[in-house]
Design a protein around this motif. Structure first.
Motif, PDB file in Angstrom:
ATOM      1  N   UNK A  68       0.823  -1.213   0.000  1.00  0.00           N
ATOM      2  CA  UNK A  68       0.000   0.000   0.000  1.00  0.00           C
ATOM      3  C   UNK A  68       0.858   1.266   0.000  1.00  0.00           C
ATOM      4  N   UNK A  69       2.170   1.106   0.140  1.00  0.00           N
ATOM      5  CA  UNK A  69       3.065   2.264   0.122  1.00  0.00           C
ATOM      6  C   UNK A  69       3.906   2.257  -1.153  1.00  0.00           C
ATOM      7  N   UNK A  70       4.453   3.418  -1.477  1.00  0.00           N
ATOM      8  CA  UNK A  70       5.267   3.539  -2.689  1.00  0.00           C
ATOM      9  C   UNK A  70       6.592   4.210  -2.335  1.00  0.00           C
ATOM     10  N   UNK A  76       9.156  -3.390  -4.868  1.00  0.00           N
ATOM     11  CA  UNK A  76       7.925  -4.155  -4.667  1.00  0.00           C
ATOM     12  C   UNK A  76       6.739  -3.396  -5.272  1.00  0.00           C
ATOM     13  N   UNK A  77       5.837  -4.133  -5.923  1.00  0.00           N
ATOM     14  CA  UNK A  77       4.673  -3.535  -6.589  1.00  0.00           C
ATOM     15  C   UNK A  77       3.787  -2.802  -5.588  1.00  0.00           C
ATOM     16  N   UNK A  78       3.264  -1.656  -5.980  1.00  0.00           N
ATOM     17  CA  UNK A  78       2.360  -0.903  -5.107  1.00  0.00           C
ATOM     18  C   UNK A  78       0.980  -0.794  -5.749  1.00  0.00           C
ATOM     19  N   UNK A  79      -0.038  -0.612  -4.901  1.00  0.00           N
ATOM     20  CA  UNK A  79      -1.397  -0.500  -5.412  1.00  0.00           C
ATOM     21  C   UNK A  79      -2.397  -0.953  -4.376  1.00  0.00           C
ATOM     22  N   UNK A  80      -3.519  -1.485  -4.827  1.00  0.00           N
ATOM     23  CA  UNK A  80      -4.561  -1.995  -3.941  1.00  0.00           C
ATOM     24  C   UNK A  80      -4.336  -3.493  -3.732  1.00  0.00           C
ATOM     25  N   UNK A  81      -4.063  -3.920  -2.497  1.00  0.00           N
ATOM     26  CA  UNK A  81      -3.768  -5.333  -2.241  1.00  0.00           C
ATOM     27  C   UNK A  81      -4.982  -6.228  -2.428  1.00  0.00           C
ATOM     28  N   UNK A  82      -4.698  -7.520  -2.566  1.00  0.00           N
ATOM     29  CA  UNK A  82      -5.761  -8.518  -2.645  1.00  0.00           C
ATOM     30  C   UNK A  82      -6.279  -8.840  -1.251  1.00  0.00           C
ATOM     31  N   UNK A  83      -7.348  -9.636  -1.212  1.00  0.00           N
ATOM     32  CA  UNK A  83      -7.865 -10.081   0.081  1.00  0.00           C
ATOM     33  C   UNK A  83      -6.836 -10.966   0.771  1.00  0.00           C
ATOM     34  N   UNK A  84      -6.946 -11.042   2.098  1.00  0.00           N
ATOM     35  CA  UNK A  84      -6.011 -11.866   2.857  1.00  0.00           C
ATOM     36  C   UNK A  84      -6.176 -13.337   2.519  1.00  0.00           C
ATOM     37  N   UNK A 113      -4.251  -0.829   4.585  1.00  0.00           N
ATOM     38  CA  UNK A 113      -5.684  -0.998   4.372  1.00  0.00           C
ATOM     39  C   UNK A 113      -6.326  -1.843   5.462  1.00  0.00           C
ATOM     40  N   UNK A 114      -5.526  -2.516   6.263  1.00  0.00           N
ATOM     41  CA  UNK A 114      -6.048  -3.403   7.302  1.00  0.00           C
ATOM     42  C   UNK A 114      -5.968  -2.740   8.678  1.00  0.00           C
ATOM     43  N   UNK A 115      -6.986  -2.932   9.469  1.00  0.00           N
ATOM     44  CA  UNK A 115      -7.013  -2.308  10.795  1.00  0.00           C
ATOM     45  C   UNK A 115      -5.854  -2.782  11.659  1.00  0.00           C
ATOM     46  N   UNK A 145       3.347  -0.849  10.835  1.00  0.00           N
ATOM     47  CA  UNK A 145       1.946  -1.195  11.146  1.00  0.00           C
ATOM     48  C   UNK A 145       1.172   0.008  11.681  1.00  0.00           C
ATOM     49  N   UNK A 146       1.469   1.165  11.091  1.00  0.00           N
ATOM     50  CA  UNK A 146       0.736   2.380  11.454  1.00  0.00           C
ATOM     51  C   UNK A 146       1.101   2.948  12.805  1.00  0.00           C
ATOM     52  N   UNK A 147       2.124   2.412  13.436  1.00  0.00           N
ATOM     53  CA  UNK A 147       2.527   2.897  14.754  1.00  0.00           C
ATOM     54  C   UNK A 147       1.662   2.392  15.892  1.00  0.00           C
ATOM     55  N   UNK A 148       0.810   1.410  15.626  1.00  0.00           N
ATOM     56  CA  UNK A 148      -0.107   0.895  16.646  1.00  0.00           C
ATOM     57  C   UNK A 148       0.612  -0.037  17.617  1.00  0.00           C
ATOM     58  N   UNK A 149       0.540   0.300  18.890  1.00  0.00           N
ATOM     59  CA  UNK A 149       1.131  -0.561  19.922  1.00  0.00           C
ATOM     60  C   UNK A 149       0.368  -1.881  20.029  1.00  0.00           C
ATOM     61  N   UNK A 150      -0.931  -1.826  19.820  1.00  0.00           N
ATOM     62  CA  UNK A 150      -1.754  -3.035  19.872  1.00  0.00           C
ATOM     63  C   UNK A 150      -1.354  -4.013  18.769  1.00  0.00           C
ATOM     64  N   UNK A 151      -1.135  -3.509  17.557  1.00  0.00           N
ATOM     65  CA  UNK A 151      -0.718  -4.374  16.457  1.00  0.00           C
ATOM     66  C   UNK A 151       0.652  -4.986  16.725  1.00  0.00           C
TER      67      UNK A 151
END
Length: 307
Positions: A68-70, A76-84, A113-115, A145-151
């Motif tokens: 999801x980043x460029x 590595x290819x960037x764009x909209x990822x597939x489903x998990x 794109x994922x919480x 991971x977005x800086x999330x401590x929970x993740x």
């Protein structure tokens, strides 16, 4: 000056010996049959022939092949990822067993794109590998991971053997080089990892040749050590395509040796520094060095308690 003249000529020490032997072809075939991705291929790593052909090691890239980043350094290819793919952890674990790996590295594309930033699948991959390969050590190389401590907690609770997160470049160049990433957020992730599980070694990688100064490189070393990082790798940035950032300097092997000496003097337990060094380069040696360092510190504590 023409576009062709603007590019620096690669020095001789960056020439790569291709090794397409049976190990290399077997690994490539197995990856395709199991629908697995490797950062070795996607990021055009210069060491793929050594790792696949000689050392029979590979770095698995989970959560798909689309980021999801460029970032302006990354192929590595960037764009909209597939489903998990929820079956991916088991396939990776089965492949590790088939390859009879003593150490494996698991990285992933950024999944903004994922919480949970993909931490759930990441953690399940670590657990699946350890369940099916109890004698294999596992190194993880996640995004921030977005800086999330929970993740981060979700991933660390799977108890990988090494937590690796790349700082990539110096503070001044971060905004230009890394998409959405922040220098201090990466340091925070490394610090939090050590706080959560003090016995799990942490590691980070720096690529040079993008216009940084020697003083800025040493500042990165100091920042990593201040946040408890045990292991560091330093490698030469190589431009993967014309649309990516240009190389502004090729460092010589002598300069890399000097940087290695500085890093070790600053207190890292292990450092790999060289023109072709990448984050996962000789990772099996690094986990062994980290284990020896933990043993040494443990012996010191026992000796101190008995004195």
């Amino acid at each position: 000056m023409s576009e062709k003249q603007e590019h620096l000529r690669k020095p001789d020490w960056l020439k790569i010996k291709l090794n397409t032997n049976e190990n290399y072809t077997d690994l490539k075939k197995m990856m395709r049959e199991n629908n697995l991705n490797t950062v070795c291929e996607e990021a055009k790593c210069p060491n793929i022939h050594e790792c696949w052909g000689s050392r029979r090691t590979a770095t698995f890239m989970i959560l798909g092949a689309v980021c999801t980043r460029a970032c302006r350094f990354c192929a590595v290819q960037t764009g909209l990822p597939n489903e998990l793919d929820l079956q991916e952890p088991e396939r990776v674990a089965d492949s590790v067993k088939l390859m009879n790996l003593k150490h494996t590295v698991i990285t992933a594309v950024a999944r903004d794109d994922l919480r949970d930033g993909g931490s759930g699948v990441f953690a399940e991959t670590v657990r699946a590998i350890k369940r099916k390969n109890p004698f294999t050590t596992v190194e993880v190389l996640p995004s921030d991971m977005g800086g999330s401590e929970e993740n981060l907690r979700t991933l660390m609770d799977a108890q990988p053997d090494i937590l690796n997160h790349n700082i990539e470049t110096v503070r001044r160049l971060t905004a230009r080089v890394r998409a959405r990433a922040k220098y201090d957020r990466s340091l925070e992730l490394l610090r939090r990892s050590k706080e959560m599980y003090p016995d799990i070694p942490t590691k980070s990688s720096l690529m040079i040749g993008l216009g940084e100064t020697k003083e800025e490189i040493m500042e990165v070393m100091d920042d990593l050590r201040a946040n408890g990082v045990d292991i560091m790798t330093i490698g030469q940035y190589l431009q993967p395509s014309k649309k990516h950032l240009k190389v502004l300097k090729y460092y010589s092997p002598k300069e890399f040796k000097e940087l290695w000496e500085i890093a070790m003097a600053k207190g890292f337990s292990h450092c790999q520094a060289g023109p072709l060094v990448r984050s996962s380069y000789h990772a099996d040696e690094q986990v062994n060095a980290a284990a020896k360092e933990r043993q040494r510190l443990g012996d010191q504590q026992v000796a101190g308690a008995n004195s």
